[in-house]
Design a protein around this motif. Structure first.
Motif, PDB file in Angstrom:
ATOM      1  N   LEU A  56      21.979  51.793  44.642  1.00  0.00           N
ATOM      2  CA  LEU A  56      22.164  52.000  43.521  1.00  0.00           C
ATOM      3  C   LEU A  56      22.645  52.049  42.228  1.00  0.00           C
ATOM      4  O   LEU A  56      22.188  51.391  41.178  1.00  0.00           O
ATOM      5  CB  LEU A  56      20.802  53.931  43.334  1.00  0.00           C
ATOM      6  N   ALA A  57      23.603  52.268  41.853  1.00  0.00           N
ATOM      7  CA  ALA A  57      24.595  52.149  40.336  1.00  0.00           C
ATOM      8  C   ALA A  57      26.136  50.984  40.961  1.00  0.00           C
ATOM      9  O   ALA A  57      25.640  50.270  39.556  1.00  0.00           O
ATOM     10  CB  ALA A  57      25.285  53.334  40.863  1.00  0.00           C
ATOM     11  N   LEU A  58      26.527  51.018  41.977  1.00  0.00           N
ATOM     12  CA  LEU A  58      27.549  50.236  41.514  1.00  0.00           C
ATOM     13  C   LEU A  58      27.567  49.245  41.939  1.00  0.00           C
ATOM     14  O   LEU A  58      28.272  48.240  41.877  1.00  0.00           O
ATOM     15  CB  LEU A  58      28.723  50.658  42.722  1.00  0.00           C
ATOM     16  N   VAL A  59      26.424  48.642  43.310  1.00  0.00           N
ATOM     17  CA  VAL A  59      26.245  47.376  43.776  1.00  0.00           C
ATOM     18  C   VAL A  59      25.678  46.762  42.379  1.00  0.00           C
ATOM     19  O   VAL A  59      26.108  45.604  42.256  1.00  0.00           O
ATOM     20  CB  VAL A  59      25.326  47.106  44.966  1.00  0.00           C
ATOM     21  N   PRO A  60      24.683  47.053  41.397  1.00  0.00           N
ATOM     22  CA  PRO A  60      24.166  46.324  40.669  1.00  0.00           C
ATOM     23  C   PRO A  60      25.537  46.093  39.213  1.00  0.00           C
ATOM     24  O   PRO A  60      25.447  45.061  38.588  1.00  0.00           O
ATOM     25  CB  PRO A  60      22.976  47.839  39.863  1.00  0.00           C
ATOM     26  N   LEU A  61      26.489  47.281  39.051  1.00  0.00           N
ATOM     27  CA  LEU A  61      27.461  46.741  38.706  1.00  0.00           C
ATOM     28  C   LEU A  61      28.559  45.664  39.080  1.00  0.00           C
ATOM     29  O   LEU A  61      28.768  44.847  38.039  1.00  0.00           O
ATOM     30  CB  LEU A  61      28.127  48.321  38.063  1.00  0.00           C
ATOM     31  N   TYR A  62      28.139  45.521  40.478  1.00  0.00           N
ATOM     32  CA  TYR A  62      29.522  44.363  40.896  1.00  0.00           C
ATOM     33  C   TYR A  62      28.598  43.476  40.616  1.00  0.00           C
ATOM     34  O   TYR A  62      29.422  41.796  39.951  1.00  0.00           O
ATOM     35  CB  TYR A  62      29.633  44.635  41.915  1.00  0.00           C
ATOM     36  N   ALA A  63      27.314  43.567  40.491  1.00  0.00           N
ATOM     37  CA  ALA A  63      26.603  42.154  40.482  1.00  0.00           C
ATOM     38  C   ALA A  63      26.947  41.531  38.727  1.00  0.00           C
ATOM     39  O   ALA A  63      26.887  40.715  38.724  1.00  0.00           O
ATOM     40  CB  ALA A  63      24.884  42.284  41.184  1.00  0.00           C
ATOM     41  N   VAL A  64      26.514  43.088  38.003  1.00  0.00           N
ATOM     42  CA  VAL A  64      26.511  42.251  36.510  1.00  0.00           C
ATOM     43  C   VAL A  64      27.988  41.446  36.143  1.00  0.00           C
ATOM     44  O   VAL A  64      27.772  40.444  35.868  1.00  0.00           O
ATOM     45  CB  VAL A  64      26.116  43.259  35.684  1.00  0.00           C
ATOM     46  N   TYR A  95      38.792  43.905  43.164  1.00  0.00           N
ATOM     47  CA  TYR A  95      38.678  44.829  44.038  1.00  0.00           C
ATOM     48  C   TYR A  95      39.868  46.081  44.491  1.00  0.00           C
ATOM     49  O   TYR A  95      39.672  46.433  44.540  1.00  0.00           O
ATOM     50  CB  TYR A  95      37.725  43.484  45.147  1.00  0.00           C
ATOM     51  N   VAL A  96      41.385  44.944  45.185  1.00  0.00           N
ATOM     52  CA  VAL A  96      42.133  45.878  45.574  1.00  0.00           C
ATOM     53  C   VAL A  96      42.024  46.735  44.318  1.00  0.00           C
ATOM     54  O   VAL A  96      42.900  48.412  44.826  1.00  0.00           O
ATOM     55  CB  VAL A  96      42.912  45.203  45.321  1.00  0.00           C
ATOM     56  N   SER A  97      42.609  46.835  42.613  1.00  0.00           N
ATOM     57  CA  SER A  97      42.126  47.570  41.636  1.00  0.00           C
ATOM     58  C   SER A  97      41.722  48.533  41.332  1.00  0.00           C
ATOM     59  O   SER A  97      41.642  49.894  42.037  1.00  0.00           O
ATOM     60  CB  SER A  97      42.260  46.851  40.862  1.00  0.00           C
ATOM     61  N   LEU A 133      50.281  48.880  35.969  1.00  0.00           N
ATOM     62  CA  LEU A 133      51.063  48.026  35.962  1.00  0.00           C
ATOM     63  C   LEU A 133      50.727  47.491  37.751  1.00  0.00           C
ATOM     64  O   LEU A 133      51.053  46.370  37.564  1.00  0.00           O
ATOM     65  CB  LEU A 133      52.452  49.036  36.598  1.00  0.00           C
ATOM     66  N   ILE A 134      50.482  48.577  38.046  1.00  0.00           N
ATOM     67  CA  ILE A 134      49.404  47.390  39.777  1.00  0.00           C
ATOM     68  C   ILE A 134      48.832  46.223  39.943  1.00  0.00           C
ATOM     69  O   ILE A 134      48.616  45.505  39.618  1.00  0.00           O
ATOM     70  CB  ILE A 134      49.378  48.482  40.699  1.00  0.00           C
ATOM     71  N   THR A 135      47.443  46.921  39.127  1.00  0.00           N
ATOM     72  CA  THR A 135      46.188  46.236  38.170  1.00  0.00           C
ATOM     73  C   THR A 135      46.647  44.945  37.089  1.00  0.00           C
ATOM     74  O   THR A 135      46.637  43.180  37.788  1.00  0.00           O
ATOM     75  CB  THR A 135      45.262  47.143  37.756  1.00  0.00           C
ATOM     76  N   ALA A 136      47.980  45.375  36.626  1.00  0.00           N
ATOM     77  CA  ALA A 136      47.961  44.147  36.214  1.00  0.00           C
ATOM     78  C   ALA A 136      48.539  43.031  37.137  1.00  0.00           C
ATOM     79  O   ALA A 136      48.578  41.678  36.742  1.00  0.00           O
ATOM     80  CB  ALA A 136      49.328  43.714  34.168  1.00  0.00           C
TER      81      ALA A 136
END
Length: 164
Positions: A56-64, A95-97, A133-136
């Motif tokens: 209900l919350a994360l899938v719409p956020l992913y889509a946006v 996704y990995v981050s 740092l890993i994300t960057a």
């Protein structure tokens, strides 16, 4: 051999695959029984709550966010210098981050249980910086990979010289 072919035609895979699948179900069932041995009600509430939160919350956020990245790359990738798959060079490191953030959430936010530092001897103060740092590094590696893909696609290929 005829039995094997008939089994494969009916099931779609070899009997070995079915045995491995049944063994993994048995192992998963055993782990679930051991895991739910104590406080099963709150574990069930956590699983159901996390599934509802995700759907209900994360899938719409992913889509946006995905639509925003696609819009930033341009509506028509055929006229731009970027290939249609360039959006994956943002999706994969993101996704990995986010997966790392989900796994290490309490440590990144410096909200680990009190005995964590005493038990491990590690300070929770380093996790936010390391996660950043890993994300960057993930996004930089993905950008370098995209640049190399574009460079290889634009470089002229040497055609084999025909004898004659």
């Amino acid at each position: 051999m005829a039995r094997m072919n008939r089994f494969r035609r009916l099931y779609g895979e070899s009997p070995f695959q079915l045995i491995i699948l049944l063994a993994s179900f048995a192992l998963s069932g055993y782990a679930a029984v051991r895991f739910l041995d104590g406080d099963w009600f709150w574990i069930l509430v956590w699983f159901v709550g996390s599934a509802i939160l995700h759907d209900l919350a994360l899938v719409p956020l992913y889509a946006v966010c995905d639509r925003a990245v696609q819009a930033a790359l341009g509506p028509d990738h055929t006229r731009s210098a970027l290939p249609r798959t360039a959006v994956n060079h943002v999706r994969v490191p993101a996704y990995v981050s986010l997966l790392l953030l989900l796994v290490y959430w309490p440590l990144v936010l410096r909200n680990a249980p009190h005995p964590y530092e005493l038990t491990t001897g590690l300070s929770v103060d380093v996790f936010l910086g390391r996660w950043l740092l890993i994300t960057a590094a993930l996004f930089i590696a993905s950008a370098v990979w995209l640049v190399l893909r574009l460079w290889r696609a634009r470089s002229p290929r040497k055609s084999p010289v025909s004898p004659g």
